[in-house]
Design an enzyme around this catalytic site. Structure first.
Site, PDB file in Angstrom:
ATOM      1  CG  LEU A 104      -1.964  -1.051   1.408  1.00 20.57           C
ATOM      2  CD1 LEU A 104      -2.678  -0.888   2.744  1.00 20.57           C
ATOM      3  CD2 LEU A 104      -2.961  -1.019   0.263  1.00 20.57           C
ATOM      4  CG  ASP A 105       0.731   4.178  -3.059  1.00 21.87           C
ATOM      5  OD1 ASP A 105       1.678   3.430  -3.347  1.00 21.87           O
ATOM      6  OD2 ASP A 105      -0.082   4.610  -3.900  1.00 21.87           O
ATOM      7  NE  ARG A 106       4.574   9.327   4.726  1.00 21.16           N
ATOM      8  CZ  ARG A 106       5.735   9.788   5.180  1.00 21.16           C
ATOM      9  NH1 ARG A 106       6.836   9.611   4.470  1.00 21.16           N
ATOM     10  NH2 ARG A 106       5.810  10.421   6.337  1.00 21.16           N
ATOM     11  NE  ARG A 153      -2.334   7.972  -6.040  1.00 19.20           N
ATOM     12  CZ  ARG A 153      -1.051   8.103  -5.690  1.00 19.20           C
ATOM     13  NH1 ARG A 153      -0.361   7.047  -5.300  1.00 19.20           N
ATOM     14  NH2 ARG A 153      -0.466   9.284  -5.756  1.00 19.20           N
TER      15      ARG A 153
END
Length: 295
Positions: free
Chosen positions: A135-137, A236
């Site tokens: 997962l992204d930050r 996104r």
């Protein structure tokens, strides 16, 4: 972190070598190499055996996985994170926002790896950090952490075979073109950026996202998304491509009027347990900063 497994050899399994038997059960080559170096790592009928030892019906095979050292360069740091599930083989956590997964430059002591290292150090256990999904930050939600090399090997194969079902919730601007849909739009690195991606039908890699609108209010949609592929920034990029970007996304929609981070949450993980084979299904509720769009 040590783990012992016991197998009773059946008529159907034999004759075979220890090596071939273990490979069918997900033991990777590096694990087999480590077992060779471990005293009593492989026991057949309580006697030390080799990977080329022949197994016969009713033999009892015992495997002892031993890890005597923790991950290098990961400093144990007391940081908040939520444990959803834990047993001898896996840890499922609900990652908070603004927490990278792995240490990197400028993120040496503020990551999930630091937090998990501290959690096990406090219990007096060694631990090698093996996070299966990513997962992204800024993205919150569910992550699987393997507690030993065998569960990591099996779960990594499941990820590669797309057998781990990952479902996300996103807040998107505007109303989507349909309540249920599939976005099939290849993704490539943007020509003038080392970080950004874009939809590129000429040079992009295949990317498929399934979506379902769960709620619409005040100009925002709560959308459930399932990934058929796992490209960088896929959700996104695909939502931006539809004209419904995620607010708070510093790359593709830097609108921080209602949220300070990308409005994306990994809310469900479904997979087969790497050791028992049991079907596992976990949920993490929508975070308050995303739920606030619809109050």
């Amino acid at each position: 972190m040590n783990r012992t497994f016991t197998y009773l050899i059946t008529q159907k399994d034999s004759p075979c070598t220890v090596e071939s038997y273990l490979k069918k059960r997900g033991y990777s080559h590096p694990i087999l190499v480590q077992l060779k170096k471990t005293q009593n790592g492989i026991l057949v009928n309580q006697k030390w055996a080799y990977v080329k030892t022949i197994l016969n019906p009713d033999d009892k095979l015992e495997i002892h996985l031993e890890e005597t050292a923790s991950s290098e360069h990961i400093v144990p740091v007391e940081l908040p994170f939520s444990i959803v599930y834990e047993d001898e083989d896996i840890l499922v956590v609900n990652k908070p926002a603004d927490m990278p997964i792995h240490p990197s430059i400028n993120n040496y002591e503020n990551t999930l790896a630091n937090a998990v290292a501290y959690y096990y150090k406090k219990q007096g256990e060694t631990f090698i950090f093996r996070c299966i999904n990513r997962l992204d930050r800024d993205t919150t939600g569910l992550l699987i952490i393997a507690k030993h090399a065998l569960s990591a090997s099996i779960l990594s194969k499941q990820m590669k075979a797309r057998e781990i079902r990952r479902t996300y919730l996103a807040v998107c601007k505007g109303q989507l073109p349909a309540e249920v849909g599939i976005i099939n739009a290849p993704i490539a690195r943007k020509a003038d950026s080392a970080i950004e991606r874009c939809v590129d039908f000429s040079n992009g890699e295949s990317a498929v996202t399934h979506y379902r609108v769960r709620y619409y209010q005040n100009g925002y949609s709560l959308v459930e998304l399932h990934l058929e592929t796992g490209r960088t920034h896929q959700i996104r990029i695909h939502m931006q491509y539809l004209g419904n970007p995620l607010p708070g996304d510093y790359l593709y929609c830097p609108d921080y009027s209602k949220i300070s981070r990308t409005a994306l949450h990994s809310y469900r993980l479904a997979f087969c347990h790497p050791i028992t084979g049991k079907r596992m299904d976990f949920y993490a509720p929508l975070p308050t900063d995303m739920a606030a769009f619809f109050q």
